[in-house]
Design a protein around this motif. Structure first.
Motif, PDB file in Angstrom:
ATOM      1  N   UNK A 184      -2.670  10.342   0.195  1.00  0.00           N
ATOM      2  CA  UNK A 184      -2.986  10.443   1.628  1.00  0.00           C
ATOM      3  C   UNK A 184      -4.005   9.382   2.048  1.00  0.00           C
ATOM      4  N   UNK A 185      -4.908   9.045   1.146  1.00  0.00           N
ATOM      5  CA  UNK A 185      -5.876   7.982   1.445  1.00  0.00           C
ATOM      6  C   UNK A 185      -5.171   6.640   1.606  1.00  0.00           C
ATOM      7  N   UNK A 186      -4.208   6.392   0.726  1.00  0.00           N
ATOM      8  CA  UNK A 186      -3.433   5.148   0.819  1.00  0.00           C
ATOM      9  C   UNK A 186      -2.530   5.144   2.055  1.00  0.00           C
ATOM     10  N   UNK A 187      -2.016   6.313   2.431  1.00  0.00           N
ATOM     11  CA  UNK A 187      -1.205   6.405   3.650  1.00  0.00           C
ATOM     12  C   UNK A 187      -2.041   6.050   4.875  1.00  0.00           C
ATOM     13  N   UNK A 188      -3.283   6.514   4.896  1.00  0.00           N
ATOM     14  CA  UNK A 188      -4.213   6.187   5.987  1.00  0.00           C
ATOM     15  C   UNK A 188      -4.479   4.689   6.018  1.00  0.00           C
ATOM     16  N   UNK A 189      -4.680   4.087   4.824  1.00  0.00           N
ATOM     17  CA  UNK A 189      -4.922   2.648   4.757  1.00  0.00           C
ATOM     18  C   UNK A 189      -3.693   1.862   5.213  1.00  0.00           C
ATOM     19  N   UNK A 190      -2.510   2.330   4.821  1.00  0.00           N
ATOM     20  CA  UNK A 190      -1.277   1.630   5.195  1.00  0.00           C
ATOM     21  C   UNK A 190      -1.085   1.614   6.704  1.00  0.00           C
ATOM     22  N   UNK A 191      -1.413   2.730   7.365  1.00  0.00           N
ATOM     23  CA  UNK A 191      -1.288   2.772   8.825  1.00  0.00           C
ATOM     24  C   UNK A 191      -2.234   1.770   9.483  1.00  0.00           C
ATOM     25  N   UNK A 192      -3.438   1.631   8.951  1.00  0.00           N
ATOM     26  CA  UNK A 192      -4.384   0.639   9.504  1.00  0.00           C
ATOM     27  C   UNK A 192      -3.896  -0.776   9.249  1.00  0.00           C
ATOM     28  N   UNK A 193      -3.270  -1.003   8.093  1.00  0.00           N
ATOM     29  CA  UNK A 193      -2.808  -2.346   7.743  1.00  0.00           C
ATOM     30  C   UNK A 193      -1.618  -2.800   8.585  1.00  0.00           C
ATOM     31  N   UNK A 194      -0.979  -1.859   9.266  1.00  0.00           N
ATOM     32  CA  UNK A 194       0.129  -2.246  10.156  1.00  0.00           C
ATOM     33  C   UNK A 194      -0.357  -3.025  11.369  1.00  0.00           C
ATOM     34  N   UNK A 241       0.836  -1.206   0.000  1.00  0.00           N
ATOM     35  CA  UNK A 241       0.000   0.000   0.000  1.00  0.00           C
ATOM     36  C   UNK A 241       0.872   1.258   0.000  1.00  0.00           C
ATOM     37  N   UNK A 242       1.964   1.238   0.772  1.00  0.00           N
ATOM     38  CA  UNK A 242       2.884   2.380   0.802  1.00  0.00           C
ATOM     39  C   UNK A 242       3.549   2.590  -0.552  1.00  0.00           C
ATOM     40  N   UNK A 243       3.884   1.490  -1.230  1.00  0.00           N
ATOM     41  CA  UNK A 243       4.469   1.592  -2.572  1.00  0.00           C
ATOM     42  C   UNK A 243       3.469   2.210  -3.549  1.00  0.00           C
ATOM     43  N   UNK A 244       2.208   1.834  -3.415  1.00  0.00           N
ATOM     44  CA  UNK A 244       1.150   2.408  -4.265  1.00  0.00           C
ATOM     45  C   UNK A 244       0.979   3.897  -3.964  1.00  0.00           C
ATOM     46  N   UNK A 245       1.094   4.256  -2.686  1.00  0.00           N
ATOM     47  CA  UNK A 245       1.030   5.675  -2.296  1.00  0.00           C
ATOM     48  C   UNK A 245       2.151   6.472  -2.954  1.00  0.00           C
ATOM     49  N   UNK A 252      -2.111   3.296  16.915  1.00  0.00           N
ATOM     50  CA  UNK A 252      -3.487   3.808  16.895  1.00  0.00           C
ATOM     51  C   UNK A 252      -3.500   5.327  16.725  1.00  0.00           C
ATOM     52  N   UNK A 253      -2.537   5.990  17.351  1.00  0.00           N
ATOM     53  CA  UNK A 253      -2.427   7.453  17.202  1.00  0.00           C
ATOM     54  C   UNK A 253      -2.012   7.826  15.786  1.00  0.00           C
ATOM     55  N   UNK A 254      -1.100   7.038  15.210  1.00  0.00           N
ATOM     56  CA  UNK A 254      -0.677   7.287  13.828  1.00  0.00           C
ATOM     57  C   UNK A 254      -1.842   7.125  12.850  1.00  0.00           C
ATOM     58  N   UNK A 255      -2.696   6.169  13.101  1.00  0.00           N
ATOM     59  CA  UNK A 255      -3.879   5.955  12.254  1.00  0.00           C
ATOM     60  C   UNK A 255      -4.792   7.174  12.307  1.00  0.00           C
ATOM     61  N   UNK A 313      -3.121  10.117  10.391  1.00  0.00           N
ATOM     62  CA  UNK A 313      -3.153   9.970   8.935  1.00  0.00           C
ATOM     63  C   UNK A 313      -4.574  10.178   8.393  1.00  0.00           C
ATOM     64  N   UNK A 314      -5.576   9.816   9.173  1.00  0.00           N
ATOM     65  CA  UNK A 314      -6.961  10.048   8.752  1.00  0.00           C
ATOM     66  C   UNK A 314      -7.263  11.540   8.694  1.00  0.00           C
TER      67      UNK A 314
END
Length: 432
Positions: free
Chosen positions: A262-272, A124-128, A318-321, A324-325
């Motif tokens: 930024x949407x993908x960055x938010x998704x990447x943080x959740x995927x961690x 996801x980060x690579x896609x971002x 959780x704070x990073x998520x 990023x949102x």
């Protein structure tokens, strides 16, 4: 002799500088070419290269990490050099002549390897990073268009000011001829002396206005020079060679790609918070003096395996998520505001452009009419059928009408350039 050489060098330097400054620019394309070497354009190119590096950095996380290591450890009690099975340990106990892999001083060296097999957030980060690269590329193109638009608009403004200055000079020459007639009339007692004061005042006003034009002219020249390094002393004639393609608002693309990133960055943080699967391997070589007979011994062993891990609770993540949102929502809101603004601006500019085309034709006809009226009024003044104040009013009317035409022509180019930037049209294809 040295002084003569120095003087010659300085003369060559200054003469070269003057030639560079006085170079004649024949087309607007020459200015566009010079713009390509401007630090702003180079800065945009570096920003694009930086975005490409970000993409490469994201994909680099998929490659294995290989590390070499070595150590020398001193233990208070003998320690194992490698794992020993119960059967192997029993055999060594029975044969004390064999160095056992235990020592209180052990040298170790080896290699470890770690490679992600499946970590969803990496992909996801690579896609971002891909979208950030597209954003930087689009921004680079929009910045180029904006600078080209400034060049065209400044040149149009310079054309307007030069045309206005010529109109004023024409008025001045007309007033000077009329002044000769007035001087004769005053001398013969056929006109009051105040008529000469009035005509002189009109000439002085023309000179004052020309000085103001000269100041504004330098500003237009400076704007072009600051972007191209070329001083344009005379305006370049321009021709509109194409129409605006208003199908897509391409100036939104840099921010649009940033929203997706930024949407993908938010998704990447959740995927961690999802499970991750990592391949790990290790090779270790150990040597030391065996504790049982003090003989030197060495051994090696290796391990390889798959490790699956998943965070149960990670407050920092959780704070990073949440962060990023918020970043994604802020960028999305900024995009929506810009989209509404550009759509409204584009609608207004398109309507203005149509009106400017109509105004240009009307002013051209008005100028022809006012030139004829001025010719008649000059004859009427010479025949004493109108006052000098009325005659000067017709002179002013003609210059005013010409100024309206030249201003409309400049505004037409400026409006066209604004639309070209909004819709991301190639300005080099629009203007020749």
């Amino acid at each position: 002799m040295k002084n003569k050489i120095l003087i010659i060098v300085l003369m060559l330097f200054f003469s070269t500088s003057l030639l560079v400054k006085a170079q004649e620019v024949k087309s607007i394309q020459e200015l566009f070419s010079a713009l390509k070497n401007h630090p702003q354009i180079k800065g945009d190119a570096l920003a694009f290269e930086k975005a490409k590096t970000g993409k490469q950095l994201a994909f680099s996380n998929l490659f294995p990490t290989i590390t070499a290591y070595s150590s020398f450890d001193n233990y208070s009690d003998p320690s194992s050099m490698l794992p020993v099975t119960p059967n192997g340990a029993s055999y060594l106990v029975q044969h004390q002549e064999i160095p056992q892999p235990f020592s209180d001083q052990i040298f170790r060296a080896g290699v470890s390897i770690s490679m992600p097999v499946f970590i969803k957030s990496i992909y996801t980060t690579a896609n971002k990073a891909k979208h950030l690269q597209k954003s930087a590329q689009a921004k680079q193109q929009i910045n180029l268009l904006q600078n080209e638009a400034i060049i065209v608009s400044s040149n149009a403004n310079l054309n307007y000011l030069d045309a206005l200055a010529k109109a004023l000079e024409s008025k001045k020459q007309s007033l000077l001829k009329t002044k000769e007639i007035i001087e004769l009339k005053v001398k013969n007692g056929r006109a009051p002396g105040s008529s000469l004061l009035i005509i002189n005042n009109g000439i002085h006003q023309v000179e004052a206005t020309k000085n103001e034009i000269a100041i504004n002219r330098e500003q237009a020249i400076s704007a072009i020079e600051s972007l191209t390094g070329i001083r344009v002393d005379t305006p370049i004639q321009m021709l509109e060679t194409s129409t605006i393609d208003n199908s897509v608002i391409k100036s939104l693309e840099p921010l649009q790609q940033k929203v997706l990133a930024d949407k993908l960055a938010y998704r990447a943080e959740k995927e961690k918070l999802l499970p991750s699967l990592v391949l790990r391997g290790n090779y270790t070589y150990s040597s030391g003096d065996a504790y049982n007979n003090n003989l030197s011994t060495n051994t090696d062993f290796s391990t390889i395996g798959l490790v699956i891990s998943m965070p149960i609770f990670n407050k920092n993540q959780l704070t990073q998520i949440k962060k990023s949102k918020l970043t994604y929502n802020a960028t999305l809101n900024e995009f929506e505001k810009l989209e509404l603004s550009l759509k409204s601006q584009a609608t207004q500019l398109k309507k203005s452009l149509q009106l400017l085309y109509k105004s240009e034709k009307l002013y051209q006809q008005n100028i022809q009419d006012k030139e004829e009226i001025l010719r008649i009024s000059k004859t009427s003044y010479q025949s004493a059928r109108i006052s000098i104040e009325d005659y000067l009013k017709y002179e002013d009317d003609l210059v005013l009408e010409k100024s309206k035409l030249y201003k409309a022509q400049a505004e037409k180019w400026q409006t066209l350039m604004k639309l070209a930037v909004i819709y991301g049209n190639n300005i080099e294809n629009l203007v020749k």
